[in-house]
Write a protein that holds these residues in place. Structure first.
Motif, PDB file in Angstrom:
ATOM      1  N   PRO A 393      48.272  25.957  61.299  1.00  0.00           N
ATOM      2  CA  PRO A 393      49.000  26.867  62.176  1.00  0.00           C
ATOM      3  C   PRO A 393      48.424  26.825  63.585  1.00  0.00           C
ATOM      4  O   PRO A 393      47.267  26.460  63.784  1.00  0.00           O
ATOM      5  CB  PRO A 393      48.763  28.233  61.522  1.00  0.00           C
ATOM      6  CG  PRO A 393      47.452  28.090  60.816  1.00  0.00           C
ATOM      7  CD  PRO A 393      47.412  26.664  60.335  1.00  0.00           C
ATOM      8  N   PHE A 394      49.238  27.201  64.573  1.00  0.00           N
ATOM      9  CA  PHE A 394      48.708  27.316  65.926  1.00  0.00           C
ATOM     10  C   PHE A 394      49.371  28.506  66.599  1.00  0.00           C
ATOM     11  O   PHE A 394      50.394  29.013  66.147  1.00  0.00           O
ATOM     12  CB  PHE A 394      48.904  26.028  66.734  1.00  0.00           C
ATOM     13  CG  PHE A 394      50.318  25.534  66.800  1.00  0.00           C
ATOM     14  CD1 PHE A 394      51.163  25.907  67.818  1.00  0.00           C
ATOM     15  CD2 PHE A 394      50.795  24.655  65.843  1.00  0.00           C
ATOM     16  CE1 PHE A 394      52.461  25.442  67.891  1.00  0.00           C
ATOM     17  CE2 PHE A 394      52.096  24.175  65.899  1.00  0.00           C
ATOM     18  CZ  PHE A 394      52.928  24.566  66.932  1.00  0.00           C
ATOM     19  N   ARG A 395      48.752  28.973  67.673  1.00  0.00           N
ATOM     20  CA  ARG A 395      49.208  30.172  68.356  1.00  0.00           C
ATOM     21  C   ARG A 395      49.967  29.819  69.630  1.00  0.00           C
ATOM     22  O   ARG A 395      49.642  28.843  70.299  1.00  0.00           O
ATOM     23  CB  ARG A 395      48.012  31.060  68.688  1.00  0.00           C
ATOM     24  CG  ARG A 395      47.342  31.671  67.475  1.00  0.00           C
ATOM     25  CD  ARG A 395      45.948  32.161  67.790  1.00  0.00           C
ATOM     26  NE  ARG A 395      45.070  31.042  68.126  1.00  0.00           N
ATOM     27  CZ  ARG A 395      43.814  31.181  68.507  1.00  0.00           C
ATOM     28  NH1 ARG A 395      43.292  32.379  68.620  1.00  0.00           N
ATOM     29  NH2 ARG A 395      43.081  30.128  68.775  1.00  0.00           N
ATOM     30  N   ALA A 396      50.957  30.644  69.924  1.00  0.00           N
ATOM     31  CA  ALA A 396      51.723  30.454  71.156  1.00  0.00           C
ATOM     32  C   ALA A 396      52.295  31.799  71.582  1.00  0.00           C
ATOM     33  O   ALA A 396      53.206  32.325  70.943  1.00  0.00           O
ATOM     34  CB  ALA A 396      52.851  29.448  70.947  1.00  0.00           C
ATOM     35  N   GLY A 397      51.730  32.392  72.635  1.00  0.00           N
ATOM     36  CA  GLY A 397      52.276  33.603  73.220  1.00  0.00           C
ATOM     37  C   GLY A 397      52.465  34.754  72.258  1.00  0.00           C
ATOM     38  O   GLY A 397      53.539  35.352  72.208  1.00  0.00           O
ATOM     39  N   GLY A 398      51.449  35.086  71.483  1.00  0.00           N
ATOM     40  CA  GLY A 398      51.548  36.211  70.558  1.00  0.00           C
ATOM     41  C   GLY A 398      52.176  35.873  69.230  1.00  0.00           C
ATOM     42  O   GLY A 398      52.367  36.758  68.388  1.00  0.00           O
ATOM     43  N   LEU A 399      52.513  34.622  69.014  1.00  0.00           N
ATOM     44  CA  LEU A 399      53.083  34.174  67.752  1.00  0.00           C
ATOM     45  C   LEU A 399      52.125  33.222  67.061  1.00  0.00           C
ATOM     46  O   LEU A 399      51.339  32.525  67.712  1.00  0.00           O
ATOM     47  CB  LEU A 399      54.413  33.438  67.972  1.00  0.00           C
ATOM     48  CG  LEU A 399      55.563  34.182  68.647  1.00  0.00           C
ATOM     49  CD1 LEU A 399      56.770  33.258  68.734  1.00  0.00           C
ATOM     50  CD2 LEU A 399      55.921  35.449  67.906  1.00  0.00           C
ATOM     51  N   VAL A 400      52.193  33.189  65.750  1.00  0.00           N
ATOM     52  CA  VAL A 400      51.606  32.093  65.002  1.00  0.00           C
ATOM     53  C   VAL A 400      52.771  31.195  64.611  1.00  0.00           C
ATOM     54  O   VAL A 400      53.792  31.662  64.096  1.00  0.00           O
ATOM     55  CB  VAL A 400      50.808  32.574  63.767  1.00  0.00           C
ATOM     56  CG1 VAL A 400      51.657  33.409  62.834  1.00  0.00           C
ATOM     57  CG2 VAL A 400      50.225  31.383  63.021  1.00  0.00           C
ATOM     58  N   VAL A 401      52.662  29.928  64.911  1.00  0.00           N
ATOM     59  CA  VAL A 401      53.737  28.964  64.649  1.00  0.00           C
ATOM     60  C   VAL A 401      53.298  28.084  63.493  1.00  0.00           C
ATOM     61  O   VAL A 401      52.203  27.503  63.515  1.00  0.00           O
ATOM     62  CB  VAL A 401      54.051  28.119  65.897  1.00  0.00           C
ATOM     63  CG1 VAL A 401      55.171  27.134  65.604  1.00  0.00           C
ATOM     64  CG2 VAL A 401      54.443  29.028  67.055  1.00  0.00           C
ATOM     65  N   ILE A 402      54.144  27.994  62.478  1.00  0.00           N
ATOM     66  CA  ILE A 402      53.790  27.276  61.265  1.00  0.00           C
ATOM     67  C   ILE A 402      54.910  26.325  60.880  1.00  0.00           C
ATOM     68  O   ILE A 402      56.067  26.511  61.259  1.00  0.00           O
ATOM     69  CB  ILE A 402      53.521  28.246  60.095  1.00  0.00           C
ATOM     70  CG1 ILE A 402      54.753  29.107  59.821  1.00  0.00           C
ATOM     71  CG2 ILE A 402      52.308  29.111  60.365  1.00  0.00           C
ATOM     72  CD1 ILE A 402      54.633  29.989  58.609  1.00  0.00           C
ATOM     73  N   ARG A 403      54.539  25.313  60.123  1.00  0.00           N
ATOM     74  CA  ARG A 403      55.538  24.448  59.521  1.00  0.00           C
ATOM     75  C   ARG A 403      56.348  25.257  58.513  1.00  0.00           C
ATOM     76  O   ARG A 403      55.804  26.014  57.719  1.00  0.00           O
ATOM     77  CB  ARG A 403      54.838  23.279  58.833  1.00  0.00           C
ATOM     78  CG  ARG A 403      55.670  22.558  57.798  1.00  0.00           C
ATOM     79  CD  ARG A 403      56.865  21.835  58.369  1.00  0.00           C
ATOM     80  NE  ARG A 403      56.492  20.769  59.249  1.00  0.00           N
ATOM     81  CZ  ARG A 403      57.338  20.173  60.078  1.00  0.00           C
ATOM     82  NH1 ARG A 403      58.582  20.566  60.127  1.00  0.00           N
ATOM     83  NH2 ARG A 403      56.942  19.186  60.849  1.00  0.00           N
ATOM     84  N   SER A 404      57.669  25.140  58.564  1.00  0.00           N
ATOM     85  CA  SER A 404      58.539  25.907  57.673  1.00  0.00           C
ATOM     86  C   SER A 404      59.698  25.016  57.273  1.00  0.00           C
ATOM     87  O   SER A 404      60.580  24.735  58.074  1.00  0.00           O
ATOM     88  CB  SER A 404      59.059  27.159  58.394  1.00  0.00           C
ATOM     89  OG  SER A 404      60.037  27.812  57.625  1.00  0.00           O
ATOM     90  N   GLN A 409      58.487  27.850  62.256  1.00  0.00           N
ATOM     91  CA  GLN A 409      58.775  29.282  62.208  1.00  0.00           C
ATOM     92  C   GLN A 409      57.783  30.008  63.093  1.00  0.00           C
ATOM     93  O   GLN A 409      56.584  29.713  63.079  1.00  0.00           O
ATOM     94  CB  GLN A 409      58.674  29.781  60.758  1.00  0.00           C
ATOM     95  CG  GLN A 409      59.035  31.241  60.569  1.00  0.00           C
ATOM     96  CD  GLN A 409      59.052  31.627  59.097  1.00  0.00           C
ATOM     97  OE1 GLN A 409      58.874  30.790  58.227  1.00  0.00           O
ATOM     98  NE2 GLN A 409      59.268  32.896  58.816  1.00  0.00           N
ATOM     99  N   GLY A 410      58.286  30.956  63.877  1.00  0.00           N
ATOM    100  CA  GLY A 410      57.439  31.770  64.730  1.00  0.00           C
ATOM    101  C   GLY A 410      57.314  33.175  64.168  1.00  0.00           C
ATOM    102  O   GLY A 410      58.327  33.838  63.902  1.00  0.00           O
TER     103      GLY A 410
END
Length: 747
Positions: A393-404, A409-410
């Motif tokens: 997972p990685f972070r972007a602007g208050g979201l965790v972004v994951i493979r979905s 998915q944010g």
């Protein structure tokens, strides 16, 4: 429910003419088809765009093999197949009857005599598989068809030979959480005893309308399967001890399929005599529907007069098939795991699992941790037409972004609410974040016509709208590079600059071709202006990515770069000019490239790597500053953390967490109980997460928090997650598993 053929569906395969669609999934499509002699079959195909992937072909062949092993008595008899065709396919018996889940939804919980007859038939089916050293691994109500002659087991998309782990990521829990065995939910090997556990769960469902571990989020279900007792409320009294033994956490205590068969049914009478009237009527309806006129083929959509502008906003949309930028992994193997078949072949592919029977209401479910969860929040991962890759997972602007599924998915870090998901068949190499913003390569080939003009489009980069996941107006379109070549990569984003691998070639290919040229380039994230281009070594043939991991440290862009022969080099470039400053082979024995993907740790002075020793390499020249040998001969270190408060942390295989001095590599400490218990079983694959005053290390019991002051485990979070990232601003560590993402409070 049958649906119309699409305008571009084939006319047929082999001797079979296609009549209608029955369902479609990540691996292929299932059609209703008929031979010239009038034989009606369910014909399953592999998507043509993934047929070139050897892993997918192997999975498809194994599914056909497993269906042949179980045969026509207990499954859908395979009547024809061509797994070597450009579009692999196989035709199987059209099963006349509903899935077990739909049967319970229609008729309510089944009588004890029916449950016993169904169970005995399924014992025969599983026994047939197990005698051939095959396990099903995903037995559930939607994979069991109820016919007048007995139950039939279908969908062998994740079945495999005993002991064969080649097609399953280590530690992954493949299957359906509500009907997994405890060992399967823990990512361990699935054995025949695991199929018996799943069979018992199916029979509880048949008798009560719910599974033995309730329903809810996958994380809840996985926890209950591993730690809670099954809820057998409503199961006929005489069946309770039989099914309780099958649901024992200790697999050695479970009966064999032969033993269970004898306990369930004496074999007297015909199977049809044990079915309730409503279910018999439904089987008759299915039989009569075979000869109904199929729906007409859909016409081709009207062709647009002009192609859309690539700069136009592009919201997330339903998946339409793999583009040429398919998901690539090491050596050309796909990072996707197959999501299974296309639903119940002879019934309704539109519903994977019917809603639980509502009368009487299900018994109370068991909550994790005795009613109190370990997590602050948890959210289910949206599934696409395939499984996710093992990306971190990685972070972007208050979201965790994951493979979905096939996209991303944010999810809000603070509240766990899903903000958006995409189904654009994006690969992990297509996206990058600088922590505040998210960027992606735009695959115009997936959005435009697929004729000759679709062979070449400019390399296009666009920001992602973090509110809905759609792409914004393109910030750069680089016509020098071909944007549809599948090995283009957005390797990282930092300090207002995007770093990419891009190719120059005439058309999209699945392999490197002679005459193609490849470059590393830097693009300004604000203006889209290209800063510099640096040539990369030529490639011919093969399907290996150029960059496995990348990070900017000071004025250095550091890469784990994969060579044409599959080895790994460490390369540093000047971020200002792009000039290659040094190039060194990965120290020690050559690592498996998959072991270093996305696992780079640097600080301002050093790059830290694990392996046969824990090493620090100077960023100035790539030379070794220090190395620390394992305590035991043949030992290894997992990927280390970056330096934190003067120490570097890593898991030593069989020993647990250790800390070394970041300046000279001298050992500072090992965790208490090193080499024993949980420490000895600590996962080596990932770097420890260091946050505040604790290190977080994954192990068989969950995620352990080790206090840096006392070197003792002070808390264990019950989780099946296997990838973690800390967000100290929100005070959480985020864990991602195969079906859920959860946030745990930092200590």
């Amino acid at each position: 429910m049958l649906t119309s053929l699409l305008h571009d569906d084939p006319q047929g395969f082999g001797a079979y003419r296609l009549l209608a669609r029955m369902g479609s999934g990540g691996m292929g499509t299932v059609y209703l088809a008929r031979s010239r002699g009038g034989r009606t079959v369910a014909l399953k195909t592999m998507h043509a765009r993934i047929a070139a992937d050897p892993d997918f072909r192997t999975r498809f062949r194994l599914e056909v093999d497993a269906a042949r092993v179980i045969g026509g008595q207990y499954g859908a008899q395979v009547v024809d197949a061509d797994v070597a065709a450009p579009t692999p396919w196989f035709a199987a018996e059209y099963v006349l009857g509903p899935p077990l889940g739909a049967a319970v939804e229609l008729a309510g919980p089944l009588p004890e005599v029916t449950v016993r007859a169904v169970g005995a038939g399924l014992c025969g089916a599983l026994g047939q598989l197990h005698r051939s050293d095959v396990v099903h691994r995903d037995l559930k109500p939607s994979n069991i068809m109820v016919t007048a002659h007995g139950p039939k087991v279908i969908d062998f998309g994740i079945a495999r030979a005993l002991g064969d782990d080649r097609l399953t990521r280590a530690g992954a829990a493949a299957g359906t959480p509500a009907f997994m065995s405890p060992e399967q939910a823990s990512g361990q090997e699935h054995t025949p005893e695991g199929d018996v556990f799943a069979l018992a769960g199916v029979l509880v469902f048949a008798a009560t309308g719910r599974g033995p571990f309730g329903d809810g989020q996958p994380a809840d279900l996985l926890y209950r399967v591993r730690y809670a007792e099954p809820d057998l409320t409503g199961v006929p009294h005489a069946l309770v001890p039989v099914l309780a033994r099958c649901l024992d956490k200790d697999l050695s205590a479970r009966p064999t399929t032969q033993e269970l068969m004898l306990q369930l049914h004496d074999g007297a009478g015909e199977f049809v005599d044990h079915l309730p009237r409503a279910l018999l009527a439904e089987i008759g309806r299915c039989a009569g529907g075979v000869w109904q006129a199929p729906p007409p083929r859909l016409p081709a959509p009207p062709r647009a007069d002009s192609e859309p502008e690539p700069e136009a906003a592009h919201p997330a949309h339903p998946a339409r098939g793999l583009s040429r930028r398919r998901l690539l992994a090491i050596g050309g193997g796909s990072a996707l795991a197959v999501a299974g078949g296309a639903g119940a072949w002879a019934y309704s592919a539109a519903r994977d699992e019917p809603a639980p029977y509502k009368k009487p209401p299900p018994g109370p479910s068991v909550s994790a941790s005795g009613g109190k969860h370990d997590w602050r929040w948890q959210s289910q991962i949206v599934k696409g037409y395939g499984d996710k890759s093992p990306a971190h997972p990685f972070r972007a602007g208050g979201l965790v972004v994951i493979r979905s599924g096939v996209g991303f998915q944010g999810i809000g870090i603070r509240d766990g609410k899903a903000r958006w998901s995409t189904e654009d068949f994006e690969s992990d190499q297509d996206v990058a974040s600088d922590g505040d913003r998210l960027y992606r390569l735009v695959d115009l080939d997936a959005e435009k016509d697929r004729g000759p003009k679709a062979m070449r489009f400019p390399l296009t980069i666009a920001p992602v709208d973090l509110h809905d996941g759609s792409r914004k107006k393109a910030l750069a379109q680089l016509g020098t590079f071909n944007g549809v070549l599948p090995f283009n990569q957005l390797v990282c984003a930092a300090n207002g600059v995007l770093y990419l691998v891009a190719g120059q070639g005439e058309k999209s290919r699945e392999r490197f071709e002679r005459g193609d040229t490849w470059s590393l380039l830097a693009v300004e994230a604000k203006t889209g202006k290209k800063r510099w281009t640096s040539p990369l070594p030529a490639r011919t043939g093969g399907e290996r990515l150029y960059v496995l991991a990348a990070q900017v440290a000071g004025d250095r862009l550091v890469l784990f770069q994969q060579t044409a022969d599959g080895k790994v080099s460490i390369v540093a470039h000047d971020t200002g000019s792009g000039r290659a400053l040094w190039n060194k082979p990965f120290p020690g024995p050559a690592p498996d490239p998959v072991d270093v993907m996305g696992r780079m740790r640097t600080d301002g002075d050093h790059l830290y790597v694990g392996g046969s020793a824990l090493r620090a390499l100077r960023l100035s020249d790539g030379k070794e500053a220090w190395s620390t040998a394992p305590k035991r001969a043949g030992g290894v270190f997992g990927p280390p953390s970056a330096a934190v408060d003067g120490a570097v942390y890593a898991v030593e295989k069989g020993q647990g967490l250790c800390a070394v001095d970041a300046g000279d590599g001298k050992r500072k400490w090992r965790e208490k109980g090193a080499g024993e218990g949980e420490a000895a079983k600590a996962a080596v694959a990932d770097p420890p997460v260091i946050a505040k005053e604790h290190a977080y290390v994954r192990g068989p019991s969950g995620l352990r928090a080790v206090a840096l002051s006392s070197r003792k485990t002070v808390r264990t979070y019950k989780t099946t997650g296997d990838r973690f990232v800390a967000d100290e601003e929100s005070g959480v560590i985020i864990g991602v598993g195969d079906r859920f993402v959860a946030a745990f409070d930092l200590l």
